[in-house]
Design an enzyme around this catalytic site. Structure first.
Site, PDB file in Angstrom:
ATOM      1  N   TRP A 128       0.850  -1.239  -0.120  1.00  9.92           N
ATOM      2  CA  TRP A 128       0.031   0.041  -0.109  1.00  9.92           C
ATOM      3  C   TRP A 128       0.834   1.436   0.009  1.00  9.92           C
ATOM      4  O   TRP A 128       1.756   1.344   1.089  1.00  9.92           O
ATOM      5  CB  TRP A 128      -0.722  -0.149   1.417  1.00  9.92           C
ATOM      6  CG  TRP A 128      -1.901   1.078   1.537  1.00  9.92           C
ATOM      7  CD1 TRP A 128      -2.818   1.395   0.586  1.00  9.92           C
ATOM      8  CD2 TRP A 128      -2.079   1.930   2.512  1.00  9.92           C
ATOM      9  NE1 TRP A 128      -3.588   2.332   1.034  1.00  9.92           N
ATOM     10  CE2 TRP A 128      -3.212   2.470   2.336  1.00  9.92           C
ATOM     11  CE3 TRP A 128      -1.495   2.009   3.755  1.00  9.92           C
ATOM     12  CZ2 TRP A 128      -3.559   3.634   3.207  1.00  9.92           C
ATOM     13  CZ3 TRP A 128      -1.618   2.863   4.764  1.00  9.92           C
ATOM     14  CH2 TRP A 128      -2.990   3.699   4.572  1.00  9.92           C
ATOM     15  N   ASP A 208      -0.114  -4.831  10.190  1.00  8.68           N
ATOM     16  CA  ASP A 208      -1.130  -4.031   9.649  1.00  8.68           C
ATOM     17  C   ASP A 208      -2.405  -4.831   9.252  1.00  8.68           C
ATOM     18  O   ASP A 208      -2.378  -5.628   8.358  1.00  8.68           O
ATOM     19  CB  ASP A 208      -0.567  -3.108   8.533  1.00  8.68           C
ATOM     20  CG  ASP A 208      -1.611  -2.215   7.668  1.00  8.68           C
ATOM     21  OD1 ASP A 208      -2.753  -2.375   8.391  1.00  8.68           O
ATOM     22  OD2 ASP A 208      -1.183  -1.636   6.728  1.00  8.68           O
ATOM     23  N   LYS A 243     -13.117  -0.821   6.483  1.00 10.56           N
ATOM     24  CA  LYS A 243     -13.474  -1.973   5.315  1.00 10.56           C
ATOM     25  C   LYS A 243     -14.662  -2.724   6.069  1.00 10.56           C
ATOM     26  O   LYS A 243     -15.530  -2.965   5.613  1.00 10.56           O
ATOM     27  CB  LYS A 243     -12.488  -2.672   4.778  1.00 10.56           C
ATOM     28  CG  LYS A 243     -10.957  -1.765   4.791  1.00 10.56           C
ATOM     29  CD  LYS A 243     -11.012  -0.815   3.653  1.00 10.56           C
ATOM     30  CE  LYS A 243      -9.724  -0.043   3.886  1.00 10.56           C
ATOM     31  NZ  LYS A 243      -9.171   0.721   2.714  1.00 10.56           N
TER      32      LYS A 243
HETATM   33  C1  LIG Z   1      -2.824  -2.340   3.913  1.00 10.65           C
HETATM   34  C2  LIG Z   1      -3.646  -0.940   4.356  1.00 10.65           C
HETATM   35  N1  LIG Z   1      -3.285  -0.685   5.611  1.00 10.65           N
HETATM   36  C3  LIG Z   1      -4.145   0.300   5.954  1.00 10.65           C
HETATM   37  C4  LIG Z   1      -4.871   0.905   5.302  1.00 10.65           C
HETATM   38  C5  LIG Z   1      -5.779   2.169   6.111  1.00 10.65           C
HETATM   39  O1  LIG Z   1      -7.230   2.117   6.257  1.00 10.65           O
HETATM   40  P1  LIG Z   1      -7.860   3.441   6.573  1.00 10.65           P
HETATM   41  O2  LIG Z   1      -6.887   4.530   7.063  1.00 10.65           O
HETATM   42  O3  LIG Z   1      -8.781   3.561   5.465  1.00 10.65           O
HETATM   43  O4  LIG Z   1      -8.723   2.938   7.968  1.00 10.65           O
HETATM   44  C6  LIG Z   1      -5.325   0.664   3.986  1.00 10.65           C
HETATM   45  C7  LIG Z   1      -6.362   1.197   3.214  1.00 10.65           C
HETATM   46  O5  LIG Z   1      -6.537   1.275   2.164  1.00 10.65           O
HETATM   47  C8  LIG Z   1      -4.593  -0.555   3.652  1.00 10.65           C
HETATM   48  O6  LIG Z   1      -4.772  -0.903   2.478  1.00 10.65           O
END
Ligand SMILES: Cc1ncc(COP(=O)(O)O)c(C=O)c1O
Length: 392
Positions: A128, A208, A243
Site C-alpha cells: 500500500w 497492519d 473496511k
Molecule cells: C494495507 C492497508 N493498511 C491500512 C489502510 C488504512 O485504511 P484506513 O486509513 O482507511 O482505515 C489501508 C487502506 O487502504 C490499507 O490498504
C-alpha cells in the site's frame, strides 16, 4: 515563503476517479478505488451500523472531549476479535487506543518506533503506497523485499533473506491478511515460519490488519498476527474498521502495543497519547462509538458478522469465476481464485492498462491492481474479454 514549496504529485487513484466520472460510456467499469461494492455496484452503509447510529443518536448525552486515547470501550470491545477470546490482552501485555482509521494507527506506530530509536522499516513490495509515504515523512528508511512471485504465491526466499539481513534498529511491517495490492497472503505454515524467524532475528513486528474478515473469515484472517504475537516479546498492531464495518470516511481504527512486561505498557502508551495530541488531539468519535455499540450488543454483532460474510462470499464468487475462466489472452487468471480480499494484480503493462481504459472503459490502477469487488456477474465477462483483447 510558501512559494518555496515543491509541487507534489496528485494521488493517482483520485485522478482515476475523476476520469471515470467524466467517461460517458454506460458500461464503464471502475476497478480503481478500494471500497467494497455489492453486486449492484453500491457501497451501502451496513444495516448494523445504521442501527447502531440510531441508538447512538438516541442515547448519546454528551460530546465532551474523551482524550487522545478516544473511546476505550471501542478499543477494548475489539480486542477479542483481533487477539482471540481466550486471552485478548495476552495476560495484561496489550493495550490500545483509538486512531483516525488504519492510516492514523500506522502514523502513530511509525512515529513511535522512530522515537524509540528504530531507523529502518522492512516492507515487502509492492505494498500500500502510504506505507512508504509515511516512512518518508518521518525520515525512516525503507528496506524493500519482493512480496510475491508471478505464480501468485508469496516470495518466501525474499522474506527469509530480508529477515536474515535485518540489522539492529530494524522493524518489519507485515500485512495481516488481504494483502494490498496483490491479494497474496501467507499460508498458516508460512506464518509459522515467519514468526519464528522474526523472533530469532529479534526485530520488531508492526502488523497492519486493515481487512479482517474480508479474506477467509474473522478468526482465519487473524492467524498470522496472533502467531507472530505469541513468538514475540513486543509488537505494534495497526487496525482499521473502515473496511470490515464499511466506515471508510468516518475514520475508525486502533493502535495496540504489546510489551513483554505489563509494567512498561503505561510508558509506551503515553507516547501514543502524546503523539496523538500533537497530531489530531483526539480521534473522531462517531464511527468508533457505533462499532462499540455493535460489539456490546449480541444481536447487532450477529447482524454485522452476517453482513461481513455476505461481502466475503460475493468476493469469493467473483474470484471463483475469474479463476474458472482460466486464461484471458496472455494472462492466467487462475491464481486470483486463491487470493484474498479486495485486491489482485492483473499483470498488464502501463500501455495495456491505458488500453483497458481508453478502448474498453475499464478503470484500474497503473500497477494493474484491480478492486475485485468492482466486478459483478453482469460485467465480469466484459472484463475478461478486455484483458484477452489487450494482451492478445
Ligand atoms: C494495507 C492497508 N493498511 C491500512 C489502510 C488504512 O485504511 P484506513 O486509513 O482507511 O482505515 C489501508 C487502506 O487502504 C490499507 O490498504
Amino acid at each position: 515563503m510558501l512559494t518555496n514549496l515543491q509541487q507534489q504529485p496528485a494521488d493517482a487513484l483520485l485522478a482515476l476517479i475523476k476520469l471515470h466520472n467524466a467517461d460517458p460510456r454506460a458500461d464503464k467499469i471502475d476497478l480503481g478505488v478500494g471500497v467494497y461494492r455489492t453486486g449492484e455496484g453500491d457501497t451501502p452503509v451496513f444495516r448494523s451500523i445504521k442501527a447502531a447510529e440510531a441508538k447512538l443518536v438516541a442515547e448519546q448525552d454528551s460530546k465532551a472531549y474523551l482524550g487522545p486515547e478516544g473511546d476505550m470501550g471501542f478499543v477494548e470491545a475489539l480486542m477479542p476479535y483481533v487477539f482471540g477470546k481466550d486471552s485478548p490482552d495476552m495476560g495484561g501485555r496489550i493495550e490500545g487506543m483509538q486512531t483516525p482509521g488504519g492510516t492514523g494507527s500506522l502514523r502513530l506506530a511509525l512515529a513511535m518506533v522512530k522515537r524509540a530509536g528504530y531507523q529502518r522499516i522492512i516492507v515487502g513490495t509492492p505494498s500500500w503506497p502510504n506505507h512508504a509515504q509515511i516512512c518518508a515523512d518521518l525520515d525512516l528508511g525503507v528496506v524493500e523485499f519482493n512480496h510475491a512471485l508471478p505464480s501468485g504465491h508469496p516470495d518466501m526466499d525474499a522474506v527469509r533473506a530480508a529477515i536474515t539481513g535485518a540489522q539492529e534498529g530494524d522493524a518489519i511491517l507485515l500485512h495481516g491478511c488481504c494483502h494490498n495490492p496483490t491479494g497474496i497472503d501467507y499460508t498458516n505454515e508460512q506464518w509459522d515460519e515467519i514468526a519464528q524467524r522474526i523472533a530469532d532475528a529479534k526485530i520488531l513486528p508492526i502488523l497492519d490488519l486493515a481487512y479482517q474478515g474480508l479474506g477467509m473469515g474473522m478468526e482465519e484472517d487473524a492467524y498470522g498476527l496472533r502467531r507472530v504475537l505469541v513468538a514475540m516479546p513486543e509488537a505494534l498492531i495497526c487496525y482499521s474498521c473502515d473496511k470490515n464495518f464499511g466506515l471508510y470516511r468516518d475514520r475508525v481504527g486502533a493502535l495496540y502495543a504489546m510489551v513483554s512486561d505489563p509494567a512498561d505498557l503505561a510508558k509506551v502508551m503515553s507516547n501514543g497519547h502524546n503523539l496523538a495530541r500533537a497530531n489530531w488531539s483526539q480521534p473522531p468519535d462517531h464511527g468508533g462509538a457505533a462499532v462499540r455499540l455493535i460489539l456490546e450488543d449480541e444481536a447487532l454483532t450477529a447482524q454485522w458478522l452476517a453482513e461481513l460474510d455476505e461481502m466475503r462470499d460475493r468476493m469469493r464468487q467473483v474470484r471463483a469465476k475469474l479463476a474458472a475462466s482460466g486464461t484471458a489472452g496472455a494472462v492466467d487468471l487462475t491464481p486470483m481464485g486463491g487470493q484474498n480480499g479486495l485486491f489482485s494484480i492483473v499483470p498488464l503493462s502501463k500501455d495495456q492498462v491505458l488500453e483497458m481504459r481508453e478502448k474498453h472503459g475499464i478503470y484500474m490502477a497503473g500497477s494493474g491492481r484491480i478492486n475485485v469487488a468492482g466486478l459483478t456477474m453482469g460485467n465480469i465477462d466484459k472484463f475478461i474479454a478486455a484483458v484477452a483483447d489487450v494482451t492478445a
